[in-house]
Scaffold this motif. Sequence first.
Motif, PDB file in Angstrom:
ATOM      1  N   THR A  31       0.794  -1.203  -0.050  1.00 21.45           N
ATOM      2  CA  THR A  31      -0.053  -0.100   0.159  1.00 21.45           C
ATOM      3  C   THR A  31       1.044   1.378  -0.090  1.00 21.45           C
ATOM      4  OG1 THR A  31      -1.603  -0.977   1.179  1.00 21.45           O
ATOM      5  CG2 THR A  31      -1.681   1.355   1.205  1.00 21.45           C
ATOM      6  N   TYR A  32       0.501   2.115  -0.611  1.00 14.54           N
ATOM      7  CA  TYR A  32       1.266   3.605  -0.738  1.00 14.54           C
ATOM      8  C   TYR A  32       0.330   4.576  -0.382  1.00 14.54           C
ATOM      9  CZ  TYR A  32      -0.869   4.376  -5.243  1.00 14.54           C
ATOM     10  OH  TYR A  32      -1.817   4.792  -6.180  1.00 14.54           O
ATOM     11  N   LYS A  33       1.142   5.498   0.312  1.00 12.53           N
ATOM     12  CA  LYS A  33       0.297   6.809   0.848  1.00 12.53           C
ATOM     13  C   LYS A  33       1.320   7.967   0.503  1.00 12.53           C
ATOM     14  CE  LYS A  33       0.207   7.620   5.291  1.00 12.53           C
ATOM     15  NZ  LYS A  33      -0.239   7.695   6.692  1.00 12.53           N
ATOM     16  N   GLY A  34       0.901   9.054  -0.368  1.00 11.93           N
ATOM     17  CA  GLY A  34       1.360  10.046  -0.691  1.00 11.93           C
ATOM     18  C   GLY A  34       0.734  11.368   0.234  1.00 11.93           C
ATOM     19  N   VAL A  35       1.629  12.368   0.547  1.00  8.94           N
ATOM     20  CA  VAL A  35       1.141  13.413   1.398  1.00  8.94           C
ATOM     21  C   VAL A  35       2.037  14.747   0.667  1.00  8.94           C
ATOM     22  CG1 VAL A  35       0.672  14.890   3.579  1.00  8.94           C
ATOM     23  CG2 VAL A  35       0.300  12.290   3.429  1.00  8.94           C
ATOM     24  N   VAL A  36       1.216  15.624   0.427  1.00  4.26           N
ATOM     25  CA  VAL A  36       1.801  16.735   0.029  1.00  4.26           C
ATOM     26  C   VAL A  36       0.885  18.203   0.569  1.00  4.26           C
ATOM     27  CG1 VAL A  36       0.753  16.991  -2.190  1.00  4.26           C
ATOM     28  CG2 VAL A  36       2.827  18.278  -1.806  1.00  4.26           C
ATOM     29  N   THR A  37       1.376  19.336   0.678  1.00  4.22           N
ATOM     30  CA  THR A  37       0.652  20.499   0.826  1.00  4.22           C
ATOM     31  C   THR A  37       0.744  21.398  -0.488  1.00  4.22           C
ATOM     32  OG1 THR A  37       0.868  20.573   3.235  1.00  4.22           O
ATOM     33  CG2 THR A  37       0.449  22.709   2.211  1.00  4.22           C
ATOM     34  N   ILE A  38      -0.216  21.654  -0.890  1.00  4.28           N
ATOM     35  CA  ILE A  38      -0.276  22.549  -2.174  1.00  4.28           C
ATOM     36  C   ILE A  38      -0.509  23.885  -1.841  1.00  4.28           C
ATOM     37  CG2 ILE A  38      -1.517  22.715  -4.314  1.00  4.28           C
ATOM     38  CD1 ILE A  38      -1.752  19.913  -4.254  1.00  4.28           C
ATOM     39  N   ASN A  39       0.153  24.989  -2.404  1.00  3.98           N
ATOM     40  CA  ASN A  39      -0.005  26.258  -2.087  1.00  3.98           C
ATOM     41  C   ASN A  39      -1.362  26.763  -3.001  1.00  3.98           C
ATOM     42  OD1 ASN A  39       2.166  26.550  -0.026  1.00  3.98           O
ATOM     43  ND2 ASN A  39       3.578  26.566  -1.677  1.00  3.98           N
ATOM     44  N   ALA A  40      -2.278  26.296  -2.681  1.00  5.69           N
ATOM     45  CA  ALA A  40      -3.611  26.860  -3.650  1.00  5.69           C
ATOM     46  C   ALA A  40      -4.763  26.543  -2.763  1.00  5.69           C
ATOM     47  CB  ALA A  40      -3.687  26.095  -4.934  1.00  5.69           C
ATOM     48  N   PRO A  41      -5.855  27.395  -2.823  1.00  5.37           N
ATOM     49  CA  PRO A  41      -7.066  26.968  -2.070  1.00  5.37           C
ATOM     50  C   PRO A  41      -7.907  25.537  -2.690  1.00  5.37           C
ATOM     51  CG  PRO A  41      -7.444  28.631  -3.788  1.00  5.37           C
ATOM     52  CD  PRO A  41      -6.045  28.290  -3.854  1.00  5.37           C
ATOM     53  N   LEU A  42      -8.312  24.984  -1.662  1.00  5.07           N
ATOM     54  CA  LEU A  42      -8.999  23.786  -1.979  1.00  5.07           C
ATOM     55  C   LEU A  42      -9.908  23.706  -2.989  1.00  5.07           C
ATOM     56  CD1 LEU A  42     -10.454  21.389   0.664  1.00  5.07           C
ATOM     57  CD2 LEU A  42     -11.753  21.864  -1.217  1.00  5.07           C
ATOM     58  N   VAL A  43     -10.725  24.562  -3.230  1.00  8.24           N
ATOM     59  CA  VAL A  43     -11.607  24.919  -4.568  1.00  8.24           C
ATOM     60  C   VAL A  43     -10.856  24.572  -5.742  1.00  8.24           C
ATOM     61  CG1 VAL A  43     -11.416  27.314  -4.457  1.00  8.24           C
ATOM     62  CG2 VAL A  43     -13.453  26.137  -5.572  1.00  8.24           C
ATOM     63  N   LYS A  44      -9.602  25.353  -5.786  1.00  2.00           N
ATOM     64  CA  LYS A  44      -8.882  25.071  -7.019  1.00  2.00           C
ATOM     65  C   LYS A  44      -8.414  23.691  -7.249  1.00  2.00           C
ATOM     66  CE  LYS A  44      -5.088  26.981  -9.779  1.00  2.00           C
ATOM     67  NZ  LYS A  44      -3.953  28.244  -9.907  1.00  2.00           N
ATOM     68  N   VAL A  45      -7.820  23.039  -6.170  1.00  2.00           N
ATOM     69  CA  VAL A  45      -7.356  21.598  -6.132  1.00  2.00           C
ATOM     70  C   VAL A  45      -8.574  20.755  -6.691  1.00  2.00           C
ATOM     71  CG1 VAL A  45      -6.346  19.756  -5.112  1.00  2.00           C
ATOM     72  CG2 VAL A  45      -5.613  22.142  -4.605  1.00  2.00           C
ATOM     73  N   ARG A  46      -9.587  21.173  -5.912  1.00  2.00           N
ATOM     74  CA  ARG A  46     -10.914  20.103  -6.278  1.00  2.00           C
ATOM     75  C   ARG A  46     -11.241  20.281  -7.549  1.00  2.00           C
ATOM     76  NH1 ARG A  46     -15.961  22.267  -2.981  1.00  2.00           N
ATOM     77  NH2 ARG A  46     -16.261  23.502  -4.733  1.00  2.00           N
ATOM     78  N   GLY A  47     -11.176  21.609  -8.062  1.00  2.00           N
ATOM     79  CA  GLY A  47     -11.531  21.689  -9.785  1.00  2.00           C
ATOM     80  C   GLY A  47     -10.814  21.089 -10.520  1.00  2.00           C
ATOM     81  N   LEU A  48      -9.275  20.825 -10.507  1.00  2.00           N
ATOM     82  CA  LEU A  48      -8.537  20.106 -11.290  1.00  2.00           C
ATOM     83  C   LEU A  48      -8.877  18.612 -11.102  1.00  2.00           C
ATOM     84  CD1 LEU A  48      -4.952  21.469 -10.325  1.00  2.00           C
ATOM     85  CD2 LEU A  48      -6.388  21.603 -12.607  1.00  2.00           C
ATOM     86  N   GLN A  49      -9.356  18.054  -9.947  1.00  2.00           N
ATOM     87  CA  GLN A  49      -9.890  16.842  -9.816  1.00  2.00           C
ATOM     88  C   GLN A  49     -11.134  16.221 -10.252  1.00  2.00           C
ATOM     89  OE1 GLN A  49      -9.237  15.416  -5.820  1.00  2.00           O
ATOM     90  NE2 GLN A  49      -7.028  15.144  -6.263  1.00  2.00           N
ATOM     91  N   GLU A  50     -11.981  17.543 -10.393  1.00  2.00           N
ATOM     92  CA  GLU A  50     -13.392  17.173 -11.016  1.00  2.00           C
ATOM     93  C   GLU A  50     -13.224  17.182 -12.600  1.00  2.00           C
ATOM     94  OE1 GLU A  50     -15.221  20.709  -9.894  1.00  2.00           O
ATOM     95  OE2 GLU A  50     -15.609  20.234  -7.968  1.00  2.00           O
ATOM     96  N   ASP A  51     -12.339  17.444 -13.048  1.00  2.00           N
ATOM     97  CA  ASP A  51     -11.905  17.426 -14.671  1.00  2.00           C
ATOM     98  C   ASP A  51     -11.494  15.853 -15.234  1.00  2.00           C
ATOM     99  OD1 ASP A  51     -11.691  17.454 -17.450  1.00  2.00           O
ATOM    100  OD2 ASP A  51     -10.134  19.123 -17.306  1.00  2.00           O
TER     101      ASP A  51
END
Length: 201
Positions: free
Chosen positions: A48-68
């Motif tokens: 099993t793998y787990k990756g963790v990162v903090t992205i310097n962008a609001p959650l709504v923007k990260v979510r938007g990339l994942q919605e596409d």
Amino acid sequence: MRAMYRVITVCALPWLSGIAVAEDWQVAKQADGITVSLSAQPGSDYKTYKGVVTINAPLVKVRGLQEDASGACAWIHECKSQKLLKHEGAKSWTYTQFNTPWPVTPRDSVLEVTSSEGADGSITRQLKGVPTYLPEEKGFVRVAQVEGYWKLEPKGPNATQVTYQVHTEPGGSVPSWLANKFVVDAPFNTLKSLKALAEQR
């Protein structure tokens, strides 16, 4: 658009690594603000793998990339194509095809994604492989089992912590060297690309 948030792109090549019981994490790679850890999975040859990162962008923007769903292949490791099959309430279903190095037959995957939103504004999407949801495609080996999740947590107005954890049974025959490489490369490269896109102005 509000309903669309549930439609996250959830596959970062889940053809090599079921989850929930993974313990004893060992850090396998730390670079570019990303930490990838591995854990043995009882009854499985694949970690099993787990990756963790903090992205310097609001959650709504990260979510938007994942919605596409289709556009997400720009940041998913070894993604060839992806599409949304169905969306119903808190669930969505996606189909993804992946590139694999010779001589491994390319993999494809069908996932059921169940989304929930926490009181703190976080978003969690549980991932479950549903290999019989679609007939098998010629030229691809269907991923036999996937279990994991994405979690997006707001860290202030302009930062989002992203956790991506997955275990996969790839189906068919996969060389051990490729399996060992994949469980590090998949979360690392996926999160690195997602971070780069999300932080673009």
